[in-house]
Scaffold this active site. Sequence first.
Site, PDB file in Angstrom:
ATOM      1  N   TRP A 136      -3.038  -7.044  -6.005  1.00 51.71           N
ATOM      2  CA  TRP A 136      -2.944  -6.055  -4.925  1.00 51.71           C
ATOM      3  C   TRP A 136      -3.612  -6.665  -3.690  1.00 51.71           C
ATOM      4  O   TRP A 136      -4.746  -7.153  -3.790  1.00 51.71           O
ATOM      5  CB  TRP A 136      -3.635  -4.754  -5.345  1.00 51.71           C
ATOM      6  CG  TRP A 136      -3.520  -3.664  -4.319  1.00 51.71           C
ATOM      7  CD1 TRP A 136      -2.400  -3.335  -3.598  1.00 51.71           C
ATOM      8  CD2 TRP A 136      -4.556  -2.764  -3.901  1.00 51.71           C
ATOM      9  NE1 TRP A 136      -2.683  -2.287  -2.764  1.00 51.71           N
ATOM     10  CE2 TRP A 136      -3.988  -1.913  -2.924  1.00 51.71           C
ATOM     11  CE3 TRP A 136      -5.895  -2.581  -4.258  1.00 51.71           C
ATOM     12  CZ2 TRP A 136      -4.712  -0.905  -2.306  1.00 51.71           C
ATOM     13  CZ3 TRP A 136      -6.615  -1.579  -3.641  1.00 51.71           C
ATOM     14  CH2 TRP A 136      -6.035  -0.749  -2.679  1.00 51.71           C
TER      15      TRP A 136
ATOM     16  N   ASP B 101      -9.025  -2.066 -13.068  1.00 53.45           N
ATOM     17  CA  ASP B 101      -8.447  -1.238 -12.013  1.00 53.45           C
ATOM     18  C   ASP B 101      -7.291  -0.459 -12.627  1.00 53.45           C
ATOM     19  O   ASP B 101      -6.264  -1.035 -12.994  1.00 53.45           O
ATOM     20  CB  ASP B 101      -7.953  -2.152 -10.877  1.00 53.45           C
ATOM     21  CG  ASP B 101      -7.349  -1.361  -9.722  1.00 53.45           C
ATOM     22  OD1 ASP B 101      -7.251  -0.118  -9.811  1.00 53.45           O
ATOM     23  OD2 ASP B 101      -6.968  -1.996  -8.712  1.00 53.45           O
TER      24      ASP B 101
ATOM     25  N   ALA C 158      -4.858   2.267 -11.673  1.00 60.85           N
ATOM     26  CA  ALA C 158      -4.334   3.065 -10.553  1.00 60.85           C
ATOM     27  C   ALA C 158      -2.992   3.720 -10.894  1.00 60.85           C
ATOM     28  O   ALA C 158      -2.480   4.506 -10.100  1.00 60.85           O
ATOM     29  CB  ALA C 158      -4.193   2.192  -9.311  1.00 60.85           C
TER      30      ALA C 158
HETATM   31  N1  PLP Z   1      -5.462  -0.484  -7.208  1.00 58.44           N
HETATM   32  C1  PLP Z   1      -4.183  -0.853  -7.133  1.00 58.44           C
HETATM   33  C2  PLP Z   1      -3.675  -1.934  -8.026  1.00 58.44           C
HETATM   34  C3  PLP Z   1      -3.330  -0.230  -6.214  1.00 58.44           C
HETATM   35  O1  PLP Z   1      -2.050  -0.613  -6.143  1.00 58.44           O
HETATM   36  C4  PLP Z   1      -3.841   0.791  -5.380  1.00 58.44           C
HETATM   37  C5  PLP Z   1      -3.000   1.461  -4.383  1.00 58.44           C
HETATM   38  O2  PLP Z   1      -1.958   1.034  -3.998  1.00 58.44           O
HETATM   39  C6  PLP Z   1      -5.184   1.140  -5.516  1.00 58.44           C
HETATM   40  C7  PLP Z   1      -5.964   0.483  -6.439  1.00 58.44           C
HETATM   41  C8  PLP Z   1      -5.853   2.166  -4.628  1.00 58.44           C
HETATM   42  O3  PLP Z   1      -5.441   3.442  -4.791  1.00 58.44           O
HETATM   43  P1  PLP Z   1      -5.915   4.617  -3.829  1.00 58.44           P
HETATM   44  O4  PLP Z   1      -4.765   4.921  -2.959  1.00 58.44           O
HETATM   45  O5  PLP Z   1      -6.283   5.713  -4.757  1.00 58.44           O
HETATM   46  O6  PLP Z   1      -7.091   4.143  -3.038  1.00 58.44           O
END
Ligand code: PLP
Length: 412
Positions: A143, A224, A226
Amino acid sequence: SGALLNKDFRLMAINSLWAGLERQPPDSLLALIGLYAADPRPGKIDLGVGVYKDEAGHTPVFAAVKAAEQHLLATQATKSYVGPEGDIGFFQRLLPIIFGEDAPVERISGLQTVGGTGALRMAAELIARANPEATVHIGAPTWANHPPVIGAARLKVKTHRHIDLATQSLCFDEIKAALVAAKPGDVALLHGCCHNPTGADFAPDQWEALAQLCAEKGVLPFLDLAYQGLGDGLELDAAGIRIMARHCPELLVAYSCDKNFGLYRERVGALYLLARSADEAKLAQTNMLSLARANWSMPPDHGAATVRIILESEELSRQWRDELDEMRLRINGMRSDLAALHPALGFLMQQKGMFSTFNITPDQVAMLREQCGVYMAPSGRIAICGLTPANLKPFAAALLECKVLGSVEAIA
Ligand code: PLP
Protein backbone atom coordinates in the site's frame (compact mmCIF):
# COMPACT_ATOMS: atom_id res chain seq x y z
CA SER A 1 -4.30 45.51 11.15
CA GLY A 2 -5.29 47.35 7.95
CA ALA A 3 -1.73 48.63 7.62
CA LEU A 4 -0.41 45.10 8.12
CA LEU A 5 -2.60 43.74 5.34
CA ASN A 6 -1.30 46.38 2.93
CA LYS A 7 2.34 45.48 3.47
CA ASP A 8 4.13 43.70 0.67
CA PHE A 9 5.64 40.87 2.66
CA ARG A 10 7.78 39.78 -0.27
CA LEU A 11 9.88 42.91 0.21
CA MET A 12 10.66 42.19 3.86
CA ALA A 13 14.19 41.24 4.84
CA ILE A 14 13.15 38.32 7.06
CA ASN A 15 13.40 34.98 5.27
CA SER A 16 10.15 33.36 4.27
CA LEU A 17 9.41 30.14 6.13
CA TRP A 18 7.20 28.32 3.62
CA ALA A 19 9.14 29.19 0.46
CA GLY A 20 11.88 26.82 1.61
CA LEU A 21 9.56 23.79 1.62
CA GLU A 22 10.13 21.06 -0.91
CA ARG A 23 7.21 20.64 -3.33
CA GLN A 24 5.44 17.28 -2.77
CA PRO A 25 4.08 15.26 -5.69
CA PRO A 26 0.28 15.13 -6.06
CA ASP A 27 -1.44 11.82 -5.36
CA SER A 28 -1.37 9.97 -8.69
CA LEU A 29 -4.73 8.27 -8.01
CA LEU A 30 -6.45 11.60 -7.34
CA ALA A 31 -5.09 12.92 -10.64
CA LEU A 32 -6.58 9.86 -12.33
CA ILE A 33 -10.05 10.67 -10.95
CA GLY A 34 -9.85 14.09 -12.63
CA LEU A 35 -8.77 12.60 -15.97
CA TYR A 36 -11.55 10.01 -15.85
CA ALA A 37 -14.22 12.61 -15.05
CA ALA A 38 -13.10 14.76 -17.99
CA ASP A 39 -13.18 11.86 -20.50
CA PRO A 40 -16.34 12.16 -22.66
CA ARG A 41 -16.22 8.58 -24.03
CA PRO A 42 -19.33 6.64 -22.91
CA GLY A 43 -17.53 3.28 -22.68
CA LYS A 44 -14.73 4.50 -20.38
CA ILE A 45 -13.75 2.10 -17.60
CA ASP A 46 -12.55 3.24 -14.16
CA LEU A 47 -10.28 0.69 -12.49
CA GLY A 48 -8.47 3.28 -10.39
CA VAL A 49 -10.94 3.69 -7.54
CA GLY A 50 -9.85 2.41 -4.16
CA VAL A 51 -13.31 1.92 -2.65
CA TYR A 52 -15.92 -0.78 -3.12
CA LYS A 53 -18.40 -0.19 -5.94
CA ASP A 54 -21.49 -2.14 -6.86
CA GLU A 55 -22.41 -3.05 -10.45
CA ALA A 56 -23.96 0.39 -10.93
CA GLY A 57 -20.73 2.08 -9.85
CA HIS A 58 -22.07 3.20 -6.45
CA THR A 59 -20.43 2.96 -3.05
CA PRO A 60 -23.59 2.40 -1.03
CA VAL A 61 -24.15 2.86 2.69
CA PHE A 62 -24.83 -0.58 4.23
CA ALA A 63 -28.49 -0.96 5.30
CA ALA A 64 -27.19 -2.24 8.66
CA VAL A 65 -25.20 0.98 9.03
CA LYS A 66 -28.22 3.14 8.19
CA ALA A 67 -30.30 1.30 10.79
CA ALA A 68 -27.59 1.62 13.44
CA GLU A 69 -27.15 5.32 12.67
CA GLN A 70 -30.88 5.88 13.10
CA HIS A 71 -30.71 4.16 16.48
CA LEU A 72 -27.70 6.28 17.42
CA LEU A 73 -29.44 9.48 16.39
CA ALA A 74 -32.52 8.58 18.43
CA THR A 75 -30.68 7.53 21.59
CA GLN A 76 -27.46 9.54 21.83
CA ALA A 77 -27.78 11.75 24.90
CA THR A 78 -24.54 13.75 24.69
CA LYS A 79 -21.80 14.84 22.35
CA SER A 80 -19.30 15.13 25.17
CA TYR A 81 -15.87 13.60 24.46
CA VAL A 82 -15.26 9.89 24.47
CA GLY A 83 -11.96 9.09 26.22
CA PRO A 84 -8.65 8.70 24.36
CA GLU A 85 -9.31 4.94 24.23
CA GLY A 86 -12.50 5.57 22.21
CA ASP A 87 -15.57 3.36 22.36
CA ILE A 88 -14.63 0.39 24.55
CA GLY A 89 -17.72 -1.58 23.50
CA PHE A 90 -16.68 -1.21 19.87
CA PHE A 91 -13.16 -2.38 20.68
CA GLN A 92 -14.33 -5.39 22.68
CA ARG A 93 -17.05 -6.54 20.26
CA LEU A 94 -14.62 -6.46 17.36
CA LEU A 95 -11.93 -8.41 19.20
CA PRO A 96 -13.37 -11.96 18.81
CA ILE A 97 -14.14 -11.30 15.14
CA ILE A 98 -10.42 -10.74 14.63
CA PHE A 99 -8.77 -13.06 17.17
CA GLY A 100 -11.51 -15.72 17.51
CA GLU A 101 -13.75 -16.69 20.42
CA ASP A 102 -10.82 -18.26 22.30
CA ALA A 103 -8.62 -15.15 22.08
CA PRO A 104 -6.23 -14.61 25.03
CA VAL A 105 -8.12 -11.42 25.94
CA GLU A 106 -6.17 -10.77 29.15
CA ARG A 107 -2.97 -10.36 27.09
CA ILE A 108 -4.61 -8.04 24.54
CA SER A 109 -4.92 -4.28 24.89
CA GLY A 110 -5.44 -1.42 22.48
CA LEU A 111 -7.78 1.36 21.51
CA GLN A 112 -10.00 2.87 18.87
CA THR A 113 -8.06 4.80 16.22
CA VAL A 114 -8.72 7.24 13.41
CA GLY A 115 -9.15 4.63 10.69
CA GLY A 116 -6.67 1.91 9.81
CA THR A 117 -4.18 4.63 8.96
CA GLY A 118 -4.38 6.00 12.50
CA ALA A 119 -3.77 2.49 13.83
CA LEU A 120 -0.73 2.02 11.58
CA ARG A 121 0.70 5.38 12.60
CA MET A 122 0.12 4.79 16.28
CA ALA A 123 1.65 1.31 16.07
CA ALA A 124 4.71 2.80 14.37
CA GLU A 125 5.00 5.45 17.10
CA LEU A 126 4.70 2.80 19.80
CA ILE A 127 7.39 0.64 18.18
CA ALA A 128 9.63 3.72 17.89
CA ARG A 129 9.14 4.42 21.59
CA ALA A 130 9.93 0.84 22.59
CA ASN A 131 12.77 0.26 20.13
CA PRO A 132 13.89 3.23 18.03
CA GLU A 133 16.47 0.99 16.32
CA ALA A 134 13.83 -1.32 14.84
CA THR A 135 13.75 -1.83 11.09
CA VAL A 136 10.33 -2.49 9.57
CA HIS A 137 10.50 -5.13 6.83
CA ILE A 138 7.88 -4.70 4.11
CA GLY A 139 7.21 -6.78 1.00
CA ALA A 140 7.01 -4.69 -2.18
CA PRO A 141 4.84 -3.56 -3.75
CA THR A 142 2.70 -2.55 -0.81
CA TRP A 143 0.00 0.00 0.00
CA ALA A 144 1.57 3.30 -1.11
CA ASN A 145 0.95 4.87 2.31
CA HIS A 146 2.87 2.22 4.30
CA PRO A 147 6.40 3.64 3.86
CA PRO A 148 5.41 7.28 4.61
CA VAL A 149 3.42 6.29 7.69
CA ILE A 150 6.26 4.17 9.07
CA GLY A 151 8.81 6.80 8.06
CA ALA A 152 6.81 9.52 9.85
CA ALA A 153 7.55 7.68 13.09
CA ARG A 154 11.25 7.81 12.11
CA LEU A 155 11.56 4.05 11.80
CA LYS A 156 13.75 2.52 9.11
CA VAL A 157 11.98 0.66 6.32
CA LYS A 158 13.59 -2.20 4.41
CA THR A 159 11.81 -3.80 1.48
CA HIS A 160 12.00 -7.21 -0.11
CA ARG A 161 9.96 -8.61 -3.01
CA HIS A 162 6.46 -9.82 -2.13
CA ILE A 163 5.53 -10.96 -5.61
CA ASP A 164 7.04 -11.60 -9.01
CA LEU A 165 4.51 -9.83 -11.24
CA ALA A 166 5.79 -11.57 -14.38
CA THR A 167 4.62 -14.93 -13.02
CA GLN A 168 2.17 -13.54 -10.45
CA SER A 169 3.73 -15.82 -7.84
CA LEU A 170 4.68 -14.95 -4.26
CA CYS A 171 8.42 -14.56 -3.62
CA PHE A 172 8.07 -16.67 -0.52
CA ASP A 173 11.77 -17.56 -0.29
CA GLU A 174 12.70 -13.88 -0.39
CA ILE A 175 10.13 -13.07 2.27
CA LYS A 176 11.53 -15.80 4.54
CA ALA A 177 15.10 -14.68 3.80
CA ALA A 178 14.20 -11.13 4.91
CA LEU A 179 12.98 -12.50 8.25
CA VAL A 180 16.02 -14.75 8.67
CA ALA A 181 18.29 -11.72 8.14
CA ALA A 182 16.26 -9.49 10.49
CA LYS A 183 17.58 -8.45 13.91
CA PRO A 184 15.66 -9.42 17.04
CA GLY A 185 13.29 -6.54 17.75
CA ASP A 186 12.76 -5.82 14.06
CA VAL A 187 9.25 -5.74 12.69
CA ALA A 188 7.52 -7.58 9.81
CA LEU A 189 4.65 -5.53 8.39
CA LEU A 190 2.29 -8.05 6.77
CA HIS A 191 -1.11 -7.67 5.10
CA GLY A 192 -3.57 -9.80 7.09
CA CYS A 193 -5.64 -10.57 3.96
CA CYS A 194 -6.54 -9.12 0.55
CA HIS A 195 -3.05 -7.77 -0.12
CA ASN A 196 -3.15 -4.24 -1.51
CA PRO A 197 -2.12 -3.83 -4.35
CA THR A 198 -1.51 -7.43 -5.52
CA GLY A 199 -4.22 -9.64 -3.99
CA ALA A 200 -1.47 -12.20 -3.35
CA ASP A 201 -2.09 -13.58 0.16
CA PHE A 202 -0.29 -16.25 2.16
CA ALA A 203 -1.75 -19.76 2.40
CA PRO A 204 -2.23 -21.13 5.95
CA ASP A 205 0.95 -23.25 5.75
CA GLN A 206 2.89 -20.16 4.72
CA TRP A 207 1.46 -18.22 7.67
CA GLU A 208 2.61 -21.09 9.91
CA ALA A 209 6.13 -20.88 8.49
CA LEU A 210 6.27 -17.09 8.84
CA ALA A 211 4.89 -17.25 12.39
CA GLN A 212 7.52 -19.81 13.41
CA LEU A 213 10.27 -17.68 11.88
CA CYS A 214 9.04 -14.53 13.65
CA ALA A 215 8.87 -16.42 16.96
CA GLU A 216 12.37 -17.91 16.53
CA LYS A 217 13.98 -14.66 15.42
CA GLY A 218 12.20 -12.37 17.88
CA VAL A 219 10.67 -10.41 15.00
CA LEU A 220 7.43 -8.58 15.84
CA PRO A 221 4.53 -9.34 13.47
CA PHE A 222 2.75 -6.09 12.62
CA LEU A 223 -0.43 -7.07 10.81
CA ASP A 224 -2.45 -4.69 8.70
CA LEU A 225 -6.03 -5.97 8.48
CA ALA A 226 -8.00 -3.51 6.37
CA TYR A 227 -10.21 -5.87 4.34
CA GLN A 228 -11.46 -8.62 6.65
CA GLY A 229 -14.45 -10.33 5.02
CA LEU A 230 -13.66 -9.26 1.47
CA GLY A 231 -11.41 -12.22 0.58
CA ASP A 232 -12.72 -15.60 1.72
CA GLY A 233 -15.07 -14.39 4.48
CA LEU A 234 -14.63 -13.03 8.01
CA GLU A 235 -13.33 -16.24 9.63
CA LEU A 236 -10.93 -17.36 6.91
CA ASP A 237 -9.57 -13.87 6.39
CA ALA A 238 -8.47 -13.83 10.04
CA ALA A 239 -6.65 -17.18 9.77
CA GLY A 240 -3.21 -15.60 9.33
CA ILE A 241 -3.59 -13.37 12.38
CA ARG A 242 -4.82 -16.23 14.53
CA ILE A 243 -1.89 -18.42 13.45
CA MET A 244 0.51 -15.59 14.27
CA ALA A 245 -1.14 -15.07 17.67
CA ARG A 246 -0.71 -18.78 18.48
CA HIS A 247 3.02 -18.82 17.73
CA CYS A 248 4.21 -15.34 18.64
CA PRO A 249 4.12 -13.94 22.17
CA GLU A 250 3.76 -10.35 20.99
CA LEU A 251 2.15 -8.73 17.94
CA LEU A 252 0.23 -5.73 16.67
CA VAL A 253 -2.90 -5.60 14.52
CA ALA A 254 -3.86 -2.35 12.76
CA TYR A 255 -7.52 -2.79 11.89
CA SER A 256 -9.83 -0.83 9.62
CA CYS A 257 -13.65 -0.99 9.57
CA ASP A 258 -13.74 1.49 6.74
CA LYS A 259 -14.06 -1.09 3.96
CA ASN A 260 -15.92 -3.96 5.60
CA PHE A 261 -18.55 -1.62 7.07
CA GLY A 262 -18.36 0.86 4.17
CA LEU A 263 -17.65 3.65 6.68
CA TYR A 264 -14.69 5.21 4.86
CA ARG A 265 -15.24 8.88 5.71
CA GLU A 266 -16.14 8.13 9.31
CA ARG A 267 -12.54 6.93 9.87
CA VAL A 268 -13.14 3.81 11.98
CA GLY A 269 -10.21 1.68 13.09
CA ALA A 270 -8.53 0.08 16.06
CA LEU A 271 -5.09 -0.96 17.21
CA TYR A 272 -4.80 -4.32 19.01
CA LEU A 273 -1.66 -5.30 20.87
CA LEU A 274 -0.85 -8.81 22.09
CA ALA A 275 1.70 -8.89 24.92
CA ARG A 276 3.52 -11.66 26.81
CA SER A 277 1.52 -10.94 29.95
CA ALA A 278 -1.50 -9.00 31.14
CA ASP A 279 0.82 -6.59 32.95
CA GLU A 280 2.78 -5.82 29.80
CA ALA A 281 -0.44 -5.36 27.85
CA LYS A 282 -1.52 -2.77 30.45
CA LEU A 283 1.87 -1.06 30.36
CA ALA A 284 1.68 -0.77 26.57
CA GLN A 285 -1.90 0.50 26.90
CA THR A 286 -0.73 3.49 28.99
CA ASN A 287 1.65 4.33 26.15
CA MET A 288 -1.02 4.01 23.48
CA LEU A 289 -3.27 6.34 25.48
CA SER A 290 -0.52 8.94 25.80
CA LEU A 291 0.22 8.68 22.06
CA ALA A 292 -3.48 9.16 21.32
CA ARG A 293 -3.50 12.29 23.50
CA ALA A 294 -0.51 13.68 21.61
CA ASN A 295 -1.94 12.82 18.18
CA TRP A 296 -5.71 13.32 18.07
CA SER A 297 -6.49 13.54 21.79
CA MET A 298 -9.88 11.79 21.48
CA PRO A 299 -11.09 9.84 18.44
CA PRO A 300 -14.31 10.66 16.56
CA ASP A 301 -17.31 8.76 17.88
CA HIS A 302 -19.92 8.33 15.18
CA GLY A 303 -18.45 5.51 13.10
CA ALA A 304 -17.22 3.39 15.99
CA ALA A 305 -20.54 3.79 17.83
CA THR A 306 -22.31 2.69 14.64
CA VAL A 307 -20.17 -0.46 14.42
CA ARG A 308 -20.75 -1.17 18.12
CA ILE A 309 -24.53 -0.90 17.70
CA ILE A 310 -24.39 -3.33 14.78
CA LEU A 311 -22.25 -5.83 16.71
CA GLU A 312 -24.46 -5.56 19.82
CA SER A 313 -27.53 -6.53 17.81
CA GLU A 314 -27.94 -10.07 16.52
CA GLU A 315 -30.24 -8.89 13.78
CA LEU A 316 -28.03 -6.02 12.60
CA SER A 317 -24.95 -8.26 12.77
CA ARG A 318 -26.64 -10.80 10.54
CA GLN A 319 -27.66 -8.08 8.12
CA TRP A 320 -24.12 -6.66 8.07
CA ARG A 321 -22.61 -10.10 7.45
CA ASP A 322 -25.06 -10.72 4.60
CA GLU A 323 -24.25 -7.38 2.98
CA LEU A 324 -20.52 -8.01 3.37
CA ASP A 325 -20.95 -11.47 1.81
CA GLU A 326 -22.72 -9.93 -1.14
CA MET A 327 -19.78 -7.59 -1.72
CA ARG A 328 -17.30 -10.43 -1.42
CA LEU A 329 -19.27 -12.58 -3.88
CA ARG A 330 -19.40 -9.74 -6.39
CA ILE A 331 -15.61 -9.26 -6.12
CA ASN A 332 -14.92 -12.97 -6.49
CA GLY A 333 -17.45 -13.24 -9.33
CA MET A 334 -15.69 -10.48 -11.27
CA ARG A 335 -12.35 -12.17 -10.62
CA SER A 336 -13.48 -15.51 -12.01
CA ASP A 337 -15.46 -14.04 -14.92
CA LEU A 338 -12.47 -11.97 -16.06
CA ALA A 339 -10.09 -14.90 -15.56
CA ALA A 340 -12.32 -17.02 -17.80
CA LEU A 341 -11.78 -14.66 -20.73
CA HIS A 342 -8.11 -15.38 -21.31
CA PRO A 343 -5.70 -18.11 -20.16
CA ALA A 344 -3.15 -15.53 -19.00
CA LEU A 345 -5.68 -14.07 -16.55
CA GLY A 346 -6.02 -17.26 -14.48
CA PHE A 347 -3.98 -15.76 -11.64
CA LEU A 348 -6.86 -13.43 -10.76
CA MET A 349 -8.75 -16.38 -9.30
CA GLN A 350 -5.92 -17.27 -6.92
CA GLN A 351 -5.72 -13.70 -5.65
CA LYS A 352 -8.01 -12.11 -3.09
CA GLY A 353 -9.80 -8.87 -2.40
CA MET A 354 -10.27 -5.56 -4.12
CA PHE A 355 -6.98 -5.31 -6.05
CA SER A 356 -4.59 -7.10 -8.38
CA THR A 357 -1.60 -5.70 -10.22
CA PHE A 358 -0.73 -6.36 -13.84
CA ASN A 359 2.80 -6.80 -15.11
CA ILE A 360 2.54 -3.79 -17.35
CA THR A 361 4.67 -0.83 -18.44
CA PRO A 362 3.75 2.83 -17.81
CA ASP A 363 3.47 3.18 -21.60
CA GLN A 364 0.88 0.42 -21.71
CA VAL A 365 -1.04 2.06 -18.85
CA ALA A 366 -1.06 5.32 -20.84
CA MET A 367 -2.08 3.52 -24.03
CA LEU A 368 -4.95 1.76 -22.28
CA ARG A 369 -6.17 5.14 -21.07
CA GLU A 370 -5.68 7.13 -24.25
CA GLN A 371 -6.63 4.52 -26.83
CA CYS A 372 -9.22 2.45 -24.97
CA GLY A 373 -10.57 4.68 -22.16
CA VAL A 374 -9.36 2.25 -19.47
CA TYR A 375 -8.14 4.05 -16.35
CA MET A 376 -5.81 2.30 -13.92
CA ALA A 377 -3.10 3.36 -11.48
CA PRO A 378 0.31 4.00 -13.09
CA SER A 379 1.63 1.01 -11.11
CA GLY A 380 -0.67 -1.34 -13.04
CA ARG A 381 -2.98 -1.90 -10.08
CA ILE A 382 -6.60 -2.52 -10.99
CA ALA A 383 -9.56 -2.13 -8.66
CA ILE A 384 -11.66 -5.26 -9.18
CA CYS A 385 -14.75 -3.27 -8.14
CA GLY A 386 -14.46 -1.15 -11.27
CA LEU A 387 -15.37 -4.27 -13.25
CA THR A 388 -18.99 -5.03 -14.18
CA PRO A 389 -20.57 -7.75 -16.32
CA ALA A 390 -20.92 -5.11 -19.06
CA ASN A 391 -17.29 -3.96 -19.18
CA LEU A 392 -15.42 -7.28 -18.69
CA LYS A 393 -15.15 -8.09 -22.39
CA PRO A 394 -14.26 -4.55 -23.50
CA PHE A 395 -11.57 -4.54 -20.79
CA ALA A 396 -10.13 -7.87 -21.93
CA ALA A 397 -10.21 -6.64 -25.54
CA ALA A 398 -8.32 -3.48 -24.48
CA LEU A 399 -5.69 -5.65 -22.76
CA LEU A 400 -5.25 -7.53 -26.03
CA GLU A 401 -5.12 -4.34 -28.10
CA CYS A 402 -2.41 -2.86 -25.87
CA LYS A 403 -0.50 -6.15 -25.87
CA VAL A 404 -0.81 -6.69 -22.14
CA LEU A 405 -2.18 -10.08 -23.15
CA GLY A 406 -0.87 -12.19 -25.99
CA SER A 407 -3.58 -12.99 -28.50
CA VAL A 408 -5.43 -16.25 -28.39
CA GLU A 409 -7.87 -17.01 -31.20
CA ALA A 410 -10.43 -14.62 -29.78
CA ILE A 411 -11.73 -13.54 -26.40
CA ALA A 412 -13.67 -16.54 -25.11
N1 PLP B 1 -4.11 -0.65 5.03
C1 PLP B 1 -4.31 -0.94 3.74
C2 PLP B 1 -3.60 -2.10 3.12
C3 PLP B 1 -5.18 -0.15 2.98
O1 PLP B 1 -5.37 -0.44 1.69
C4 PLP B 1 -5.84 0.94 3.59
C5 PLP B 1 -6.74 1.82 2.84
O2 PLP B 1 -6.77 1.87 1.65
C6 PLP B 1 -5.60 1.18 4.94
C7 PLP B 1 -4.73 0.37 5.63
C8 PLP B 1 -6.19 2.36 5.68
O3 PLP B 1 -7.52 2.33 5.86
P1 PLP B 1 -8.33 3.56 6.47
O4 PLP B 1 -9.04 4.18 5.34
O5 PLP B 1 -9.22 2.95 7.48
O6 PLP B 1 -7.36 4.51 7.09
